[in-house]
Design a protein around this motif. Sequence first.
Motif, PDB file in Angstrom:
ATOM      1  N   PRO A   9     -82.076 -60.769  67.842  1.00 21.10           N
ATOM      2  CA  PRO A   9     -81.858 -61.311  69.195  1.00 21.10           C
ATOM      3  C   PRO A   9     -80.583 -60.724  69.793  1.00 21.10           C
ATOM      4  CG  PRO A   9     -81.354 -62.951  67.509  1.00 21.10           C
ATOM      5  CD  PRO A   9     -82.016 -61.821  66.807  1.00 21.10           C
ATOM      6  N   GLN A  10     -80.684 -60.219  71.027  1.00 22.13           N
ATOM      7  CA  GLN A  10     -79.558 -59.579  71.684  1.00 22.13           C
ATOM      8  C   GLN A  10     -78.820 -60.563  72.591  1.00 22.13           C
ATOM      9  OE1 GLN A  10     -78.940 -56.282  70.803  1.00 22.13           O
ATOM     10  NE2 GLN A  10     -80.631 -56.683  69.371  1.00 22.13           N
ATOM     11  N   VAL A  11     -77.548 -60.284  72.828  1.00 26.08           N
ATOM     12  CA  VAL A  11     -76.722 -61.183  73.623  1.00 26.08           C
ATOM     13  C   VAL A  11     -77.310 -61.380  75.011  1.00 26.08           C
ATOM     14  CG1 VAL A  11     -74.469 -61.412  74.728  1.00 26.08           C
ATOM     15  CG2 VAL A  11     -74.600 -60.715  72.337  1.00 26.08           C
ATOM     16  N   TRP A  12     -77.840 -60.310  75.601  1.00 30.42           N
ATOM     17  CA  TRP A  12     -78.374 -60.431  76.965  1.00 30.42           C
ATOM     18  C   TRP A  12     -79.588 -61.357  77.027  1.00 30.42           C
ATOM     19  CZ3 TRP A  12     -83.411 -58.850  77.591  1.00 30.42           C
ATOM     20  CH2 TRP A  12     -83.918 -57.946  76.657  1.00 30.42           C
ATOM     21  N   GLN A  13     -80.213 -61.606  75.863  1.00 27.97           N
ATOM     22  CA  GLN A  13     -81.352 -62.514  75.829  1.00 27.97           C
ATOM     23  C   GLN A  13     -80.939 -63.981  75.734  1.00 27.97           C
ATOM     24  OE1 GLN A  13     -83.155 -60.585  72.350  1.00 27.97           O
ATOM     25  NE2 GLN A  13     -84.864 -59.909  73.635  1.00 27.97           N
ATOM     26  N   LYS A  14     -79.640 -64.204  75.564  1.00 34.94           N
ATOM     27  CA  LYS A  14     -79.088 -65.558  75.424  1.00 34.94           C
ATOM     28  C   LYS A  14     -79.803 -66.367  74.334  1.00 34.94           C
ATOM     29  CE  LYS A  14     -77.539 -65.750  80.231  1.00 34.94           C
ATOM     30  NZ  LYS A  14     -77.553 -66.508  81.508  1.00 34.94           N
ATOM     31  N   PRO A  15     -79.801 -65.845  73.116  1.00 36.11           N
ATOM     32  CA  PRO A  15     -80.475 -66.548  72.011  1.00 36.11           C
ATOM     33  C   PRO A  15     -79.717 -67.811  71.612  1.00 36.11           C
ATOM     34  CG  PRO A  15     -79.274 -64.679  71.176  1.00 36.11           C
ATOM     35  CD  PRO A  15     -79.176 -64.589  72.673  1.00 36.11           C
ATOM     36  N   SER A  16     -80.389 -68.643  70.863  1.00 37.23           N
ATOM     37  CA  SER A  16     -79.769 -69.892  70.421  1.00 37.23           C
ATOM     38  C   SER A  16     -78.743 -69.627  69.322  1.00 37.23           C
ATOM     39  CB  SER A  16     -80.836 -70.844  69.877  1.00 37.23           C
ATOM     40  OG  SER A  16     -81.401 -70.319  68.674  1.00 37.23           O
ATOM     41  N   PHE A  17     -77.932 -70.626  69.075  1.00 39.57           N
ATOM     42  CA  PHE A  17     -76.943 -70.546  67.997  1.00 39.57           C
ATOM     43  C   PHE A  17     -77.622 -70.252  66.672  1.00 39.57           C
ATOM     44  CE2 PHE A  17     -75.203 -73.073  64.452  1.00 39.57           C
ATOM     45  CZ  PHE A  17     -74.004 -72.394  64.248  1.00 39.57           C
ATOM     46  N   ASN A  68     -68.607 -64.222  75.746  1.00 42.11           N
ATOM     47  CA  ASN A  68     -68.080 -65.585  75.807  1.00 42.11           C
ATOM     48  C   ASN A  68     -69.122 -66.616  75.375  1.00 42.11           C
ATOM     49  OD1 ASN A  68     -69.865 -65.790  77.954  1.00 42.11           O
ATOM     50  ND2 ASN A  68     -68.276 -65.945  79.529  1.00 42.11           N
ATOM     51  N   LEU A  69     -70.343 -66.132  75.103  1.00 37.34           N
ATOM     52  CA  LEU A  69     -71.436 -67.001  74.630  1.00 37.34           C
ATOM     53  C   LEU A  69     -71.589 -68.231  75.531  1.00 37.34           C
ATOM     54  CD1 LEU A  69     -70.671 -66.889  70.763  1.00 37.34           C
ATOM     55  CD2 LEU A  69     -72.175 -65.390  72.072  1.00 37.34           C
ATOM     56  N   GLY A  70     -71.505 -67.982  76.832  1.00 36.83           N
ATOM     57  CA  GLY A  70     -71.473 -69.052  77.806  1.00 36.83           C
ATOM     58  C   GLY A  70     -72.672 -69.974  77.804  1.00 36.83           C
ATOM     59  N   TRP A  71     -73.814 -69.522  77.342  1.00 35.26           N
ATOM     60  CA  TRP A  71     -75.026 -70.354  77.339  1.00 35.26           C
ATOM     61  C   TRP A  71     -75.059 -71.350  76.173  1.00 35.26           C
ATOM     62  CZ3 TRP A  71     -74.590 -65.340  75.971  1.00 35.26           C
ATOM     63  CH2 TRP A  71     -74.942 -64.990  74.671  1.00 35.26           C
ATOM     64  N   ILE A  72     -74.132 -71.170  75.201  1.00 34.64           N
ATOM     65  CA  ILE A  72     -74.040 -72.109  74.083  1.00 34.64           C
ATOM     66  C   ILE A  72     -72.995 -73.157  74.449  1.00 34.64           C
ATOM     67  CG2 ILE A  72     -73.415 -72.368  71.639  1.00 34.64           C
ATOM     68  CD1 ILE A  72     -74.459 -69.543  71.181  1.00 34.64           C
ATOM     69  N   GLN A  73     -73.400 -74.414  74.463  1.00 30.18           N
ATOM     70  CA  GLN A  73     -72.544 -75.482  74.968  1.00 30.18           C
ATOM     71  C   GLN A  73     -71.487 -75.946  73.966  1.00 30.18           C
ATOM     72  OE1 GLN A  73     -72.798 -76.366  78.225  1.00 30.18           O
ATOM     73  NE2 GLN A  73     -74.314 -74.713  78.248  1.00 30.18           N
ATOM     74  N   ASP A  74     -71.811 -75.892  72.698  1.00 34.81           N
ATOM     75  CA  ASP A  74     -70.922 -76.426  71.664  1.00 34.81           C
ATOM     76  C   ASP A  74     -69.846 -75.390  71.312  1.00 34.81           C
ATOM     77  OD1 ASP A  74     -69.776 -77.204  69.128  1.00 34.81           O
ATOM     78  OD2 ASP A  74     -71.450 -78.582  68.878  1.00 34.81           O
ATOM     79  N   ASP A  75     -68.565 -75.737  71.538  1.00 36.31           N
ATOM     80  CA  ASP A  75     -67.465 -74.811  71.248  1.00 36.31           C
ATOM     81  C   ASP A  75     -67.353 -74.497  69.751  1.00 36.31           C
ATOM     82  OD1 ASP A  75     -66.784 -74.587  73.902  1.00 36.31           O
ATOM     83  OD2 ASP A  75     -65.208 -76.113  73.818  1.00 36.31           O
ATOM     84  N   ASP A  76     -67.650 -75.470  68.908  1.00 34.00           N
ATOM     85  CA  ASP A  76     -67.591 -75.227  67.463  1.00 34.00           C
ATOM     86  C   ASP A  76     -68.637 -74.206  67.034  1.00 34.00           C
ATOM     87  OD1 ASP A  76     -65.515 -76.992  67.142  1.00 34.00           O
ATOM     88  OD2 ASP A  76     -66.803 -78.691  66.604  1.00 34.00           O
ATOM     89  N   GLU A  77     -69.790 -74.233  67.665  1.00 32.20           N
ATOM     90  CA  GLU A  77     -70.835 -73.260  67.348  1.00 32.20           C
ATOM     91  C   GLU A  77     -70.427 -71.857  67.789  1.00 32.20           C
ATOM     92  OE1 GLU A  77     -74.435 -74.694  69.077  1.00 32.20           O
ATOM     93  OE2 GLU A  77     -74.841 -76.099  67.419  1.00 32.20           O
ATOM     94  N   GLU A  79     -67.314 -70.748  67.958  1.00 30.64           N
ATOM     95  CA  GLU A  79     -66.308 -70.302  66.993  1.00 30.64           C
ATOM     96  C   GLU A  79     -66.961 -69.856  65.693  1.00 30.64           C
ATOM     97  OE1 GLU A  79     -63.168 -69.819  67.292  1.00 30.64           O
ATOM     98  OE2 GLU A  79     -62.810 -70.690  69.272  1.00 30.64           O
ATOM     99  N   ALA A  80     -67.990 -70.574  65.281  1.00 25.74           N
ATOM    100  CA  ALA A  80     -68.679 -70.225  64.041  1.00 25.74           C
ATOM    101  C   ALA A  80     -69.327 -68.840  64.151  1.00 25.74           C
ATOM    102  CB  ALA A  80     -69.736 -71.281  63.709  1.00 25.74           C
ATOM    103  N   LEU A  81     -69.916 -68.539  65.290  1.00 24.22           N
ATOM    104  CA  LEU A  81     -70.549 -67.232  65.495  1.00 24.22           C
ATOM    105  C   LEU A  81     -69.517 -66.114  65.553  1.00 24.22           C
ATOM    106  CD1 LEU A  81     -73.273 -68.195  68.140  1.00 24.22           C
ATOM    107  CD2 LEU A  81     -73.644 -67.577  65.745  1.00 24.22           C
ATOM    108  N   TRP A  82     -68.425 -66.350  66.253  1.00 26.26           N
ATOM    109  CA  TRP A  82     -67.370 -65.326  66.321  1.00 26.26           C
ATOM    110  C   TRP A  82     -66.780 -65.068  64.933  1.00 26.26           C
ATOM    111  CZ3 TRP A  82     -65.302 -68.427  71.006  1.00 26.26           C
ATOM    112  CH2 TRP A  82     -65.937 -68.009  72.179  1.00 26.26           C
ATOM    113  N   ASP A  83     -66.554 -66.155  64.173  1.00 24.78           N
ATOM    114  CA  ASP A  83     -66.009 -66.008  62.822  1.00 24.78           C
ATOM    115  C   ASP A  83     -66.967 -65.234  61.926  1.00 24.78           C
ATOM    116  OD1 ASP A  83     -63.749 -67.375  63.514  1.00 24.78           O
ATOM    117  OD2 ASP A  83     -64.363 -69.280  62.602  1.00 24.78           O
TER     118      ASP A  83
END
Length: 340
Positions: A9-17, A68-77, A79-83
Amino acid sequence: MSISVADFPQVWQKPSFEELLASLQLLRTDPPIWNSSTSRKIILETYQNTTQFRREVSAYLSSIIKSNLGWIQDDDEKEALWDEASRRFSERCGRACMGEITRSWPFESQAASPFELIIREPSIIGDCLGLKTWGSSYLLAQSLDQIARNSLSHLLDPGRSNPSLDVLELGSGTGLLGMAAAAIWETNVVLSDLPSIMPNLAHNIDVNRSTIETLGGTVDSGALTWGSDDGNAEQFDGKNQFKIILVADPLYDDEHPELLSSAIHAHLMADKDARVVIMAPRRDLTTKKLVERFLSTVARGDLGLAVLEEHVLVGEDDWDEDGGNSEVECWWAILGSKSL
């Protein structure tokens, strides 16, 4: 089955966490258990080439880290993806940032069955030398059986348990030498190092404890800073309580000869039978001078320690700048008191 990031899944597709996390976990490169004879150059090359589409993977990871993963609402999620993406990057960034290495080190002894010690070396951040397994520690560890039968025959009975004999290793690092001594000598060995080294040392002890105990040895550990009484483990509150001190590759800084001497004088038993077993690679003129300074310094004081015997062995270090192996001359000696 080959992994292609084009199918992820690509970022432009705005996939789920969940979708992004699953993709990042598929790109994980878990460290294998390497053979002790495998050069670090080969290990490094393997880390760098484990992914068939390395450039595509780097670009994919970068797209997640920069977004910025703007479509994902949970900030902890987020951070988990960036980490997770950052960890995948570090696993592909060469020696300085590659993932942890785990290697098996084989041993044979006349007194014990063949065995292996499993040693973890964490990802190297900065110049933390205590997280590397140096060639001299393995070289000395392989000589422990012979040392017990010759140089320490007055203290050790090869092939039989020596439970009442406490041994201290100074500057244990990843713990290879001290744990090998516990297994081969069938005795208790206390491993020690700086507080920052202790978590990885404790991990390696836990991994190998059952092997050591099956062979008749036991292992303890505690933080110990040479030349200081602050922050040291409780088992070092008492002074001059160890009849054997082990140390490998301890001299690589101008302060080390005096600091090591102070630690030996503080913890070696004041007994005519007590011994220090030390190995120091003589890599260059500087390290040769450090050995000379150490011998001069350790000879002072009430213990009056002197070289009772000395030898030279040739081994390999695998931490040169190109990640390969380099031959190194290793001086080792038995020190004892001539004044008691």
